[in-house]
Design a protein around this motif. Structure first.
Motif, PDB file in Angstrom:
ATOM      1  N   THR A 318       0.851  -1.186   0.000  1.00 29.73           N
ATOM      2  CA  THR A 318       0.000   0.000   0.000  1.00 29.73           C
ATOM      3  C   THR A 318       0.882   1.229   0.000  1.00 29.73           C
ATOM      4  O   THR A 318       1.790   1.356   0.824  1.00 29.73           O
ATOM      5  CB  THR A 318      -0.928   0.022   1.231  1.00 29.73           C
ATOM      6  N   LEU A 319       0.642   2.142  -0.938  1.00 27.63           N
ATOM      7  CA  LEU A 319       1.380   3.398  -1.014  1.00 27.63           C
ATOM      8  C   LEU A 319       0.407   4.541  -0.816  1.00 27.63           C
ATOM      9  O   LEU A 319      -0.499   4.735  -1.628  1.00 27.63           O
ATOM     10  CB  LEU A 319       2.088   3.530  -2.372  1.00 27.63           C
ATOM     11  N   PRO A 323      -3.945   0.603  -2.437  1.00 23.64           N
ATOM     12  CA  PRO A 323      -3.437  -0.781  -2.515  1.00 23.64           C
ATOM     13  C   PRO A 323      -2.842  -1.086  -3.888  1.00 23.64           C
ATOM     14  O   PRO A 323      -3.398  -0.720  -4.917  1.00 23.64           O
ATOM     15  CB  PRO A 323      -4.685  -1.627  -2.238  1.00 23.64           C
ATOM     16  N   LEU A 324      -1.696  -1.772  -3.882  1.00 22.10           N
ATOM     17  CA  LEU A 324      -1.026  -2.199  -5.096  1.00 22.10           C
ATOM     18  C   LEU A 324      -0.787  -3.696  -5.025  1.00 22.10           C
ATOM     19  O   LEU A 324      -0.645  -4.259  -3.930  1.00 22.10           O
ATOM     20  CB  LEU A 324       0.306  -1.466  -5.269  1.00 22.10           C
ATOM     21  N   SER A 325      -0.684  -4.328  -6.197  1.00 18.15           N
ATOM     22  CA  SER A 325      -0.483  -5.773  -6.264  1.00 18.15           C
ATOM     23  C   SER A 325       0.782  -6.099  -7.028  1.00 18.15           C
ATOM     24  O   SER A 325       1.384  -5.231  -7.673  1.00 18.15           O
ATOM     25  CB  SER A 325      -1.687  -6.434  -6.954  1.00 18.15           C
ATOM     26  N   ALA A 326       1.192  -7.354  -6.963  1.00 23.98           N
ATOM     27  CA  ALA A 326       2.361  -7.807  -7.722  1.00 23.98           C
ATOM     28  C   ALA A 326       2.196  -7.462  -9.192  1.00 23.98           C
ATOM     29  O   ALA A 326       1.133  -7.672  -9.780  1.00 23.98           O
ATOM     30  CB  ALA A 326       2.543  -9.308  -7.549  1.00 23.98           C
ATOM     31  N   GLY A 327       3.257  -6.909  -9.786  1.00 22.97           N
ATOM     32  CA  GLY A 327       3.209  -6.493 -11.176  1.00 22.97           C
ATOM     33  C   GLY A 327       2.905  -5.020 -11.353  1.00 22.97           C
ATOM     34  O   GLY A 327       3.159  -4.456 -12.431  1.00 22.97           O
ATOM     35  N   ASP A 328       2.353  -4.365 -10.324  1.00 20.34           N
ATOM     36  CA  ASP A 328       2.095  -2.925 -10.407  1.00 20.34           C
ATOM     37  C   ASP A 328       3.398  -2.151 -10.289  1.00 20.34           C
ATOM     38  O   ASP A 328       4.399  -2.638  -9.732  1.00 20.34           O
ATOM     39  CB  ASP A 328       1.139  -2.478  -9.298  1.00 20.34           C
ATOM     40  N   THR A 329       3.385  -0.912 -10.790  1.00 21.28           N
ATOM     41  CA  THR A 329       4.567  -0.048 -10.737  1.00 21.28           C
ATOM     42  C   THR A 329       4.237   1.223  -9.978  1.00 21.28           C
ATOM     43  O   THR A 329       3.162   1.803 -10.158  1.00 21.28           O
ATOM     44  CB  THR A 329       5.032   0.321 -12.164  1.00 21.28           C
ATOM     45  N   MET A 330       5.170   1.623  -9.115  1.00 13.27           N
ATOM     46  CA  MET A 330       5.020   2.891  -8.398  1.00 13.27           C
ATOM     47  C   MET A 330       6.258   3.747  -8.643  1.00 13.27           C
ATOM     48  O   MET A 330       7.321   3.234  -9.024  1.00 13.27           O
ATOM     49  CB  MET A 330       4.828   2.646  -6.898  1.00 13.27           C
ATOM     50  N   GLY A 331       6.111   5.062  -8.480  1.00  8.72           N
ATOM     51  CA  GLY A 331       7.222   5.953  -8.779  1.00  8.72           C
ATOM     52  C   GLY A 331       7.228   7.197  -7.916  1.00  8.72           C
ATOM     53  O   GLY A 331       6.209   7.569  -7.322  1.00  8.72           O
ATOM     54  N   ILE A 332       8.401   7.808  -7.858  1.00  6.46           N
ATOM     55  CA  ILE A 332       8.564   9.107  -7.208  1.00  6.46           C
ATOM     56  C   ILE A 332       8.990  10.115  -8.265  1.00  6.46           C
ATOM     57  O   ILE A 332       9.915   9.852  -9.037  1.00  6.46           O
ATOM     58  CB  ILE A 332       9.630   9.072  -6.093  1.00  6.46           C
ATOM     59  N   SER A 333       8.328  11.246  -8.290  1.00 11.73           N
ATOM     60  CA  SER A 333       8.770  12.374  -9.098  1.00 11.73           C
ATOM     61  C   SER A 333       9.680  13.237  -8.226  1.00 11.73           C
ATOM     62  O   SER A 333       9.225  13.854  -7.264  1.00 11.73           O
ATOM     63  CB  SER A 333       7.586  13.204  -9.580  1.00 11.73           C
ATOM     64  N   MET A 334      10.979  13.258  -8.553  1.00 10.04           N
ATOM     65  CA  MET A 334      11.914  14.069  -7.777  1.00 10.04           C
ATOM     66  C   MET A 334      11.609  15.559  -7.924  1.00 10.04           C
ATOM     67  O   MET A 334      11.844  16.344  -7.001  1.00 10.04           O
ATOM     68  CB  MET A 334      13.353  13.778  -8.212  1.00 10.04           C
ATOM     69  N   HIS A 335      11.090  15.939  -9.076  1.00 10.88           N
ATOM     70  CA  HIS A 335      10.704  17.332  -9.257  1.00 10.88           C
ATOM     71  C   HIS A 335       9.634  17.730  -8.248  1.00 10.88           C
ATOM     72  O   HIS A 335       9.730  18.782  -7.594  1.00 10.88           O
ATOM     73  CB  HIS A 335      10.197  17.541 -10.685  1.00 10.88           C
ATOM     74  N   LEU A 336       8.605  16.913  -8.108  1.00 16.34           N
ATOM     75  CA  LEU A 336       7.556  17.216  -7.137  1.00 16.34           C
ATOM     76  C   LEU A 336       8.102  17.196  -5.716  1.00 16.34           C
ATOM     77  O   LEU A 336       7.771  18.055  -4.898  1.00 16.34           O
ATOM     78  CB  LEU A 336       6.409  16.219  -7.285  1.00 16.34           C
ATOM     79  N   LEU A 337       8.921  16.201  -5.412  1.00 14.51           N
ATOM     80  CA  LEU A 337       9.475  16.092  -4.063  1.00 14.51           C
ATOM     81  C   LEU A 337      10.332  17.304  -3.719  1.00 14.51           C
ATOM     82  O   LEU A 337      10.258  17.849  -2.617  1.00 14.51           O
ATOM     83  CB  LEU A 337      10.313  14.817  -3.960  1.00 14.51           C
ATOM     84  N   HIS A 338      11.145  17.755  -4.669  1.00 18.08           N
ATOM     85  CA  HIS A 338      12.094  18.836  -4.413  1.00 18.08           C
ATOM     86  C   HIS A 338      11.502  20.228  -4.574  1.00 18.08           C
ATOM     87  O   HIS A 338      12.216  21.218  -4.361  1.00 18.08           O
ATOM     88  CB  HIS A 338      13.297  18.699  -5.358  1.00 18.08           C
TER      89      HIS A 338
END
Length: 432
Positions: A318-319, A323-338
């Motif tokens: 869970t992000l 909820p996420l399952s096997a095979g799903d992809t998650m990401g971080i945008s460094m631009h948004l974070l910074h």
């Protein structure tokens, strides 16, 4: 696609949908993105055995499937344990003088035959790539002979330049066409570089090893079971170091020079700090300068080497409540974070002082990623950037050429393993 366009799109999506939000990415399908410290904390602290790099990966042809960047599961842990000691901060301090000498050789015109004298126009990207490649060749292979360095430089540059943005973004073009395709030119250039690397490894093994460079350390290091790295895996790790070890630092150096010369007060403050360190401060003295550190950190905040970090899941997770399952992809945008305004007041402004006013957590500021897959070469990149930037600012005076002195910053686009300005930023050398 321009990285700036993607960043604007991600900002718009978060403004519309909140955080996290899903975006469909070419070849990857839907990706759940986050760009907040809370999201980064969950992302980087996710269980190691649930995460792997997504495939297909656009840089795999460059670095190889065995590269630490793409390694999965236990293999990643094994390879990282092998490489990490060679890239530890205590080890890389030995390269300080070589880094400074490489910068001064570039300023003297050793490569081009044209010293950086008043009236000269400098292509900052070409110069930065040349000197950072010189540094990585010395650090990885211990190369200080001019003829061998020239050979490696020519072959490595051909390799990097042959993998253009088209091959990077469109995998369907990676095919043969009677010796005429870009893919075949790239494959030929990669084979030439691999031949050089294989010959170097064979020579070292025949000589019984030894030396203080990264290749020597990797040949001497053993896995937990006592075995040594195979020649094939070693070749791909060395190729990764060549590619990632100079391109990311070169791009950061160009952005640092650009940002400083658009902010006269910051430039004057940094020059004054370096001058106060003595007539010829050594690497250790430069690394202790707080404003130099702040300038480099602020540059990496606005221009992170890798703007998006992606992970594919091998199990349920869970992000940020999704909820996420096997095979799903998650990401971080460094631009948004910074540029999160809750963390960074005036987030678009180049303001190094913010790094003197407080310390940021690894979930607020993560230019080299985070967690168990944080870039293993981050310490070397930081070290090199500070020494080269201070050396350039001490030895020459620059002015941005008129095209870049005013107006918006150049667009960022993919450059091999990182992103950088689409246009070659130029400077004019001025008198002291």
């Amino acid at each position: 696609m321009s990285t700036d366009i993607l960043e604007r799109y991600l900002s718009w999506r978060r403004g519309r949908d909140g955080d996290p939000f899903r975006v469909r990415m070419p070849a990857l399908g839907p990706v759940l993105f986050t760009g907040t410290p809370e999201g980064a904390r969950e992302f980087f602290r996710a269980p190691v055995d649930l995460l792997e790099p997504p495939l297909p990966n656009p840089i795999e042809p460059m670095v190889g499937a065995a590269s630490l960047i793409l390694a999965r599961d236990g293999r990643h842990r094994r390879e990282r344990a092998l490489l990490a000691p060679a890239l530890h901060r205590n080890r890389i301090s030995a390269y300080g003088n070589a880094i400074r000498e490489a910068a001064r050789a570039e300023l003297s015109g050793e490569r081009t035959g044209d010293p950086w004298r008043p009236g000269t126009r400098i292509d900052a990207r070409a110069a930065a790539r040349a000197l950072t490649l010189r540094v990585i060749l010395a650090a990885v292979f211990g190369i200080d002979d001019a003829a061998r360095r020239a050979e490696y430089t020519t072959v490595t540059q051909e390799f990097l330049e042959s993998f253009g943005s088209t091959l990077f973004m469109v995998p369907a073009l990676r095919r043969k066409l009677f010796g005429l395709s870009g893919w075949e030119r790239f494959s030929t250039a990669r084979d030439r570089l691999d031949e050089l690397i294989d010959a170097e490894v064979a020579r070292r093994r025949a000589d019984g090893g030894g030396g203080a460079d990264l290749l020597a350390l990797m040949l001497d290091t053993r896995y937990e079971d006592g075995s040594a790295i195979t020649d094939t895996d070693l070749r791909e790790q060395l190729r990764t170091l060549l590619v990632a070890g100079h391109e990311t630092t070169a791009t950061a150096l160009v952005w640092a020079l650009y940002r400083l010369h658009r902010e006269p007060e910051a430039l004057a403050r940094l020059r004054a700090e370096v001058a106060a360190a003595g007539s010829d401060p050594g690497p250790a003295e430069l690394m202790a300068l707080p404003y130099l550190d702040a300038v480099c950190q602020e540059t990496l905040r606005l221009h992170p080497p890798v703007p998006i970090v992606l992970r594919r899941l091998t199990g349920d997770l869970t992000l940020r409540g999704v909820p996420l399952s096997a095979g799903d992809t998650m990401g971080i945008s460094m631009h948004l974070l910074h540029t999160d305004p809750a963390v960074w007041p005036q987030p678009r402004r180049f303001r190094p002082e913010r790094f003197l006013e407080r310390r940021y957590s690894p979930f607020e500021f993560a230019p080299f990623g985070g967690g168990h897959r944080r870039c293993v070469g981050a310490a070397l990149a930081d070290y090199e950037l500070r020494i080269v930037l201070a050396t350039v600012l001490t030895d020459v005076r620059l002015r941005l050429s008129p095209r870049f002195a005013h107006g918006p910053a150049p667009m960022s686009v993919p450059h091999t393993i990182t992103v950088g300005p689409r246009s070659a930023i130029t400077f004019d050398v001025a008198g002291f």
